[in-house]
Design an enzyme around this catalytic site. Structure first.
Site, PDB file in Angstrom:
ATOM      1  N   LYS A 280       0.843  -1.202   0.000  1.00 26.60           N
ATOM      2  CA  LYS A 280       0.000   0.000   0.000  1.00 26.60           C
ATOM      3  C   LYS A 280       0.877   1.250   0.000  1.00 26.60           C
ATOM      4  CE  LYS A 280      -4.003  -1.809   2.539  1.00 26.60           C
ATOM      5  NZ  LYS A 280      -4.981  -1.569   1.480  1.00 26.60           N
ATOM      6  N   ARG A 354     -10.461 -11.503   1.652  1.00 29.55           N
ATOM      7  CA  ARG A 354     -11.269 -12.594   1.087  1.00 29.55           C
ATOM      8  C   ARG A 354     -10.519 -13.927   1.146  1.00 29.55           C
ATOM      9  NH1 ARG A 354     -11.589  -9.189  -4.371  1.00 29.55           N
ATOM     10  NH2 ARG A 354     -11.254  -7.572  -2.819  1.00 29.55           N
TER      11      ARG A 354
HETATM   12  N1  BES Z   1      -8.256  -3.692   4.201  1.00 32.51           N
HETATM   13  C1  BES Z   1      -8.366  -3.283   2.859  1.00 32.51           C
HETATM   14  C2  BES Z   1      -9.650  -2.528   2.579  1.00 32.51           C
HETATM   15  C3  BES Z   1      -9.710  -1.107   3.101  1.00 32.51           C
HETATM   16  C4  BES Z   1      -9.082  -0.100   2.432  1.00 32.51           C
HETATM   17  C5  BES Z   1     -10.452  -0.826   4.218  1.00 32.51           C
HETATM   18  C6  BES Z   1      -9.162   1.194   2.908  1.00 32.51           C
HETATM   19  C7  BES Z   1     -10.547   0.472   4.671  1.00 32.51           C
HETATM   20  C8  BES Z   1      -9.900   1.485   4.020  1.00 32.51           C
HETATM   21  C9  BES Z   1      -8.348  -4.488   1.930  1.00 32.51           C
HETATM   22  O1  BES Z   1      -7.570  -5.556   2.353  1.00 32.51           O
HETATM   23  C10 BES Z   1      -7.788  -4.026   0.636  1.00 32.51           C
HETATM   24  O2  BES Z   1      -6.659  -3.658   0.605  1.00 32.51           O
HETATM   25  N2  BES Z   1      -8.610  -4.044  -0.395  1.00 32.51           N
HETATM   26  C11 BES Z   1      -8.212  -3.587  -1.673  1.00 32.51           C
HETATM   27  C12 BES Z   1      -8.719  -4.597  -2.690  1.00 32.51           C
HETATM   28  C13 BES Z   1      -8.182  -4.382  -4.049  1.00 32.51           C
HETATM   29  C14 BES Z   1      -6.704  -4.715  -4.098  1.00 32.51           C
HETATM   30  C15 BES Z   1      -8.942  -5.267  -5.001  1.00 32.51           C
HETATM   31  C16 BES Z   1      -8.832  -2.216  -1.917  1.00 32.51           C
HETATM   32  O3  BES Z   1      -9.980  -2.010  -1.539  1.00 32.51           O
HETATM   33  O4  BES Z   1      -8.134  -1.365  -2.443  1.00 32.51           O
HETATM   34 MN    MN Z   2      -5.555  -5.354   1.750  1.00 32.22          MN
END
Ligand code: BES
Ligand code: MN
Ligand code: ZN
Length: 497
Positions: A280, A354
């Site tokens: 990230k 997931r």
């Molecule tokens: N934990 C995150 C989702 C999230 C992001 C929650 C920001 C709260 C605030 C999750 O694991 C994630 O990173 N999801 C990605 C999925 C994507 C790579 C398909 C996302 O939402 O960017």
């Molecule tokens: Mn994630």
């Protein structure tokens, strides 16, 4: 904070503070009128002079009100009487607690629990007042070297009901509200803890402690080897880069009709989500300590349900992992076989929620569930779609979805349903495996749920995406405890049936 239920007139209360409402414009509620009478029009004179016209957000502390036994009278603006709804009530109760804390009063008698709220009875009003007041007073200072102990705050709040007849209803509502508040607090505390403290092992320890506190709760923790034996390679692919061992935590509570199928809750417990190799960006990455809010809410609900001794069969399943990049971490393109036998191409290691949920959901099948509800901070897309007010809801069974929506409305912890149509399923096709773990930029919340739905074919299932609702960013940064109140209401409704 302690709550007591009482009936009786405001002028007779010997207390540090009596709280009554003023509605717009410049209208006294019945309890304010009673004070006005004994004080020979003290309130109406003051209001006529323009100090308060009853708008929500307004308040006024009065000292030495003639004819009153109380040290203070706190007037709270309630807006227009015909607009009084759940949301306004919440604001009004919050304002009253904030104002009380500005005074030195450590106890008070509130008449706000008798405000006429559209469609709500005294049980609802008292229960909400308890939960809102507790949440409003919540502080997280486990990691402050100086705790502000000397700060004098309200310790005891008396909530009033119109007559003696409603006392038992009120007492019941307080008991329920207090049990739920305990669960909400546990959820918030766990979620607010930093990821160097709140690790998968920490969550496992917390679950063990819950099982020690409540004899109806049984705990079971699966370690890496046992998960390997079960074939949970999807879950294990997420923890592969971390020095923290993964845990699969189960809490079982059987207090309903013997043999009745349990409600199973599955909570995403990523104690820190760096994104893994698909790392990230740095800004606000600290907030990814909240990626275990689903897990925390499952532990909170188990705690509150056991605390209240609800007659229900309930199982909580928490896959707990840390998502880190390292030489042993999963790489984009890696393929794993999940416990269900279905294979997954991990195109993005940041879509890890997931991957742990799917194995926990397959595992849940052994409890022969009535329904399975998973709770997860799953997608950034959900934050974009619904913001911080609504939890995202997707389900393969509409009666279950409807039950959750109404529980959310009753408890003012609401969810909004998104479609889970067949058309979306092809978005997670993979040329190499049974499915990919991402579906492109569009409909991110839905494709995540599509992925999960492939592991929920054997039972009725609902998915709660709490990415936008589980915590607040900015100045008020912190866990909200959502959706514990919604889930508790769902369980209370179920156990009443
Ligand atoms: N934990 C995150 C989702 C999230 C992001 C929650 C920001 C709260 C605030 C999750 O694991 C994630 O990173 N999801 C990605 C999925 C994507 C790579 C398909 C996302 O939402 O960017
Ligand atoms: Mn994630
Ligand atoms: Zn995540």
């Amino acid at each position: 904070m302690e709550f007591i239920i009482k009936s009786g007139n405001p002028e007779k209360q010997r207390t540090a503070c009596v709280i009554v409402g003023i509605t717009e414009s410049r209208k006294l509620t019945p309890e304010a009128k009673a004070i006005d009478q004994v004080s020979k029009k003290h309130l109406s004179n003051l209001i006529r002079r323009g100090d308060m016209d009853g708008k929500t957000g307004q308040s006024l502390v009065l000292y030495n009100v003639p004819g009153m036994l109380a040290d203070r009278v706190l007037l709270v603006g309630c807006g227009r009487e015909r607009d009084l709804d759940d949301i306004k009530y919440k604001k009004i109760i919050e304002n009253s607690i904030k104002q009380l804390n500005e005074t030195g009063a450590s106890e008070a008698v509130s008449y706000l629990s008798q405000l006429p709220i559209k469609g709500r009875d005294i049980h609802w009003k008292v229960k909400q007042a308890v939960e809102i007041s507790n949440e409003c007073r919540y502080e997280f200072n486990e990691f402050k070297s100086k705790k502000n102990r000397d700060k004098k705050t309200i310790r005891k709040l008396v909530l009033t009901v119109p007559s003696r007849r409603e006392l038992p209803t009120g007492e019941d509502a307080i008991k329920e509200g207090m049990g739920i508040s305990k669960g909400v607090k546990l959820t918030r505390d766990l979620a607010n803890r930093p990821a160097n403290v709140c690790t998968p092992s920490h969550l496992a320890l917390q679950a063990k402690q819950l099982a020690k506190s409540y004899k109806n709760l049984k705990v079971n923790i699966l370690e890496t080897q046992e998960m390997e034996n079960l074939g949970m390679h999807s879950l294990l692919s997420v923890s592969a880069g971390s020095a923290e061992p993964p845990k699969l935590i189960t809490l079982e509570y059987y207090n309903g009709e013997p043999g009745k199928k349990p409600i199973v809750l599955v909570g995403k417990g990523v104690t820190f989500d760096t994104g893994g190799i698909s790392i990230k960006p740095s800004p606000a990455m600290d907030e990814m300590k909240y990626d275990m809010c689903g897990a925390a809410s499952v532990l909170g609900v188990m705690c509150a349900t056991a605390e209240l001794g609800l007659p229900v069969n309930l199982v909580g399943v928490v896959p707990a992992v840390e998502n880190m990049p390292s030489g042993t971490a999963t790489k984009p393109g890696d393929i794993f076989t999940s416990m269900s036998g279905q294979t997954i191409e991990v195109l993005n290691t940041d879509a890890e929620g997931r991957l742990i949920l799917c194995d926990a959901m397959t595992y849940s099948d052994r409890f022969n569930p009535d329904v399975v509800i998973d709770i997860a901070t799953l997608t950034g897309a959900c934050v974009i779609a619904l913001g911080k007010y609504a939890t995202g809801l997707l389900s393969n069974h509409s009666p279950l979805a409807n039950d959750l929506i109404s529980a959310g409305e009753y408890s003012n912890d609401r969810a909004w349903q998104l479609p889970l149509w067949e058309e979306y399923q092809s978005m997670i096709d993979s040329p190499f495996a049974d499915m990919a773990n991402i579906g492109g930029r569009e409909a991110g919340t839905i494709t995540a749920a599509c992925f999960l739905s492939r592991f929920a074919r054997k039972y009725r299932w609902a998915h709660l995406d709490i990415a936008g609702t589980a915590w607040l960013s900015g100045a008020n940064k912190g866990a909200t405890g959502r959706p514990v109140r919604m889930l508790m209401q769902y369980i209370i409704n179920k156990s009443a049936k």
